[in-house]
Design an enzyme around this catalytic site. Structure first.
Site, short mmCIF file in Angstrom:
data_model
loop_
_atom_site.label_atom_id
_atom_site.label_comp_id
_atom_site.label_asym_id
_atom_site.label_seq_id
_atom_site.Cartn_x
_atom_site.Cartn_y
_atom_site.Cartn_z
N GLU A 89 -14.66 91.69 56.74
CA GLU A 89 -13.67 92.45 57.51
C GLU A 89 -14.38 92.90 58.78
O GLU A 89 -15.11 93.89 58.79
CB GLU A 89 -13.16 93.66 56.73
CG GLU A 89 -12.07 94.41 57.49
CD GLU A 89 -11.72 95.75 56.87
OE1 GLU A 89 -10.58 96.20 57.06
OE2 GLU A 89 -12.59 96.36 56.21
N ASP B 271 -15.97 94.81 52.95
CA ASP B 271 -15.17 95.83 53.61
C ASP B 271 -15.93 96.44 54.78
O ASP B 271 -17.14 96.69 54.69
CB ASP B 271 -14.81 96.93 52.60
CG ASP B 271 -13.96 98.02 53.20
OD1 ASP B 271 -12.79 97.75 53.50
OD2 ASP B 271 -14.48 99.14 53.38
#
Length: 544
Positions: free
Chosen positions: A260, A210
């Site tokens: 990401e 993330d």
């Protein structure tokens, strides 16, 4: 049992995999308490096998106060009790693996929850203590320290600094319940390396990272002026050393990473995909593209071009837990990316959006590389309108109520048209309310309808496994094999290997199909003259 492609028996299965994203809280409720859980996922494994996916990516299932949907982790080694327990997660990983489905877990390295033991210890310690060195604590500016330490802006809006009673401030690029870690501290690096080993040893095949470009900060935490290079907290060079150390761990377990990484600079983006760093990264250029043939072709070309020099496969994504669902997005007059610009009550033509989403599904599944499918996309779910008093996403609160947030794409799935709460499994009302129309999208009803979105995805994923033209070539460079064919304005036509042809019509009217020897699949019926209608896609078997 799921058909396993030859590449899945090797360490390169991820290069052309179909990966299904599960937002556990909203997937299926196994214990009836209104919240999705691991028991619910385990019960739906046969559905996922029949759908035909190669791997499951789970958004965070760890212990969390859920200040940001689980992306505020209190303990990476504990499953949140709302979802189950560690032994159940291990059983799920093993059971899915026996069915030919791998597991990818989500790691959130930029920050932890304010309930994490490290942060609780930092709050209990004095300014300047070793406990606070694991985070970014600073004195404020102004006569009495009342002004935040710098002028940065939170990803959720407003200042990313919160002041404590002792006068110091702590940094949180997201919500106040998500304090940023200090990645210059060796203990932070060691802990995350240990967490990676913990999950690889439990059988996971990969890790999604993330906010992968945000971890490292300029130690001076200076004010930010647009155009400053290097950026004080985005895409700093120190990150690559972190990910090289992570890659060495993953290689010990034949594990993979997907990052990401939101970056406008394609050369900087590609650095994360060098052979000794991340295996893949999400392709937001394609996700953000409006429904326009020229722009889509440009997005596809630029994506393949930026991946080719480092030999990495592209990833194709239409939707995820952070963005407006595809059917709704493509059904709006402005079909561009609206993650940061959602508004209440935007008119949507769901019939148009569904037709385009079906065509987009065939487009994304035909492109070389890996594809990610967000739960409910295979059902054609639209974005749900959440009553104001039920919105839980902190983006809504941080925007002062202007942004409706991301809850509309996180509503619990409909499984059975005739059961309470559309068969989600809850005895009580689910944690987010389902729209009245939800039973009409139920999986059981769609499974019996050969023209449904679910049937389209099942057929497309089966063909993607079986047809040799879809496979990443051995020793591929990540660009795969894609060759554009001449086509009328507004029409995308390309070939893969073995004569496979994909045609997507965005021209505004019907078009003739190119020469072919067989029809594999269309996203909608041809017209009475055998022409491909507008907003429709076709897979053809051409001459080799």
């Amino acid at each position: 049992m799921a058909a396993i492609r030859p590449t899945e028996a090797t360490a390169t299965w991820w290069r052309d995999a179909a990966i299904y994203q599960i937002y556990v809280r909203s997937f299926a409720d196994g214990d009836g308490d209104g919240t999705g859980d691991l028991a619910g996922v385990r019960a739906k494994l046969p559905y996922l096998v029949e759908l035909g996916v190669d791997a499951l990516w789970f958004t965070p299932w760890y212990l969390s106060p859920l200040a940001d949907g689980g992306y505020d982790v209190a303990d990476y080694r504990v499953i949140d009790p709302a979802f189950g327990h560690l032994a159940e997660a291990e059983k799920l990983i093993a059971e899915a693996g026996q069915l030919g489905i791998r597991t990818i877990v989500d790691i959130v390295p930029n920050h932890v929850s304010d309930r994490h033991s490290w942060f609780r210890a930092a709050l209990a310690a004095a300014p300047g203590s070793p406990e606070r060195e694991l985070f970014h604590f600073r004195d404020g500016r102004g006569a009495s320290g009342e002004i935040p330490p710098n002028d940065w802006v939170s990803e959720f809006g407003g200042t990313p600094w919160t002041r404590l009673p002792d006068g110091q401030w702590y940094l949180h690029l997201f919500a106040p319940g998500q304090p940023d870690l200090n990645w210059a501290h060796p203990a932070v690096r060691q802990e995350h390396e240990d967490v990676l080993r913990f999950w690889f040893e439990r059988g996971v095949a990969g890790v999604r990272i993330d906010s992968a470009a945000l971890l490292a900060k300029d130690p001076a935490l200076p004010d930010f002026t647009e155009g400053t290079d290097p950026h004080p907290y985005v895409d700093r060079d120190e990150l690559h050393d972190i990910y090289r150390s992570w890659r060495a761990i993953a290689d010990q377990y034949d594990g993979i990473f997907v990052g990401e990484v939101w970056l406008p600079d394609s050369e900087r983006f590609a650095r994360y995909l060098r052979p000794d760093e991340l295996h893949t990264a999400f392709n937001f250029t394609f996700l953000a593209c409006p429904w326009d043939a020229g722009l889509l072709r440009s997005a596809i070309d630029s994506t393949l071009a930026e991946h080719a020099p480092v030999g990495a496969p592209a990833t194709w994504v239409l939707c995820n837990h952070d963005v407006t669902r595809t059917v709704t997005r493509y059904g709006r007059e402005d079909t561009g990316f609206d993650f940061a610009a959602k508004v209440f009550g935007t008119p949507t033509d769901l019939e148009l959006g569904t037709r385009r989403a079906r065509a987009a599904a065939l487009l994304s599944l035909a492109l070389p590389g890996a594809v990610y499918l967000y739960q409910g996309e295979e059902l054609g779910l639209p974005e749900a309108d959440i009553p104001l008093d039920r919105i839980q996403d902190p983006m809504h609160q941080r925007s002062g109520g202007i942004d409706p947030g991301r809850d509309g794409c996180r509503v619990p799935l409909p499984w059975s048209a005739d059961l309470p709460h559309a068969g989600f499994g809850s005895e009580a009302e689910p944690w987010l309310p389902q729209p009245a129309s939800w039973p009409s999208y139920a999986a059981d009803a769609q499974a019996a309808d050969p023209g449904s979105m679910l049937s389209l995805y099942r057929t497309a994923l089966r063909l993607r496994r079986e047809e040799p033209g879809f496979a990443e070539p051995a020793g591929g460079t990540g660009g795969g094999r894609l060759h554009w064919l001449p086509s009328p304005p507004g029409v995308l036509t390309f070939t893969r290997s073995h004569g496979l042809i994909c045609v997507v019509n965005l021209s505004g009217g019907p078009v003739a199909l190119p020469d072919h020897v067989g029809m594999l699949l269309t996203s909608g019926p041809l017209d009475a003259s055998g022409l491909l209608p507008d907003d429709t896609a076709a897979w053809l078997r051409g001459t080799r």
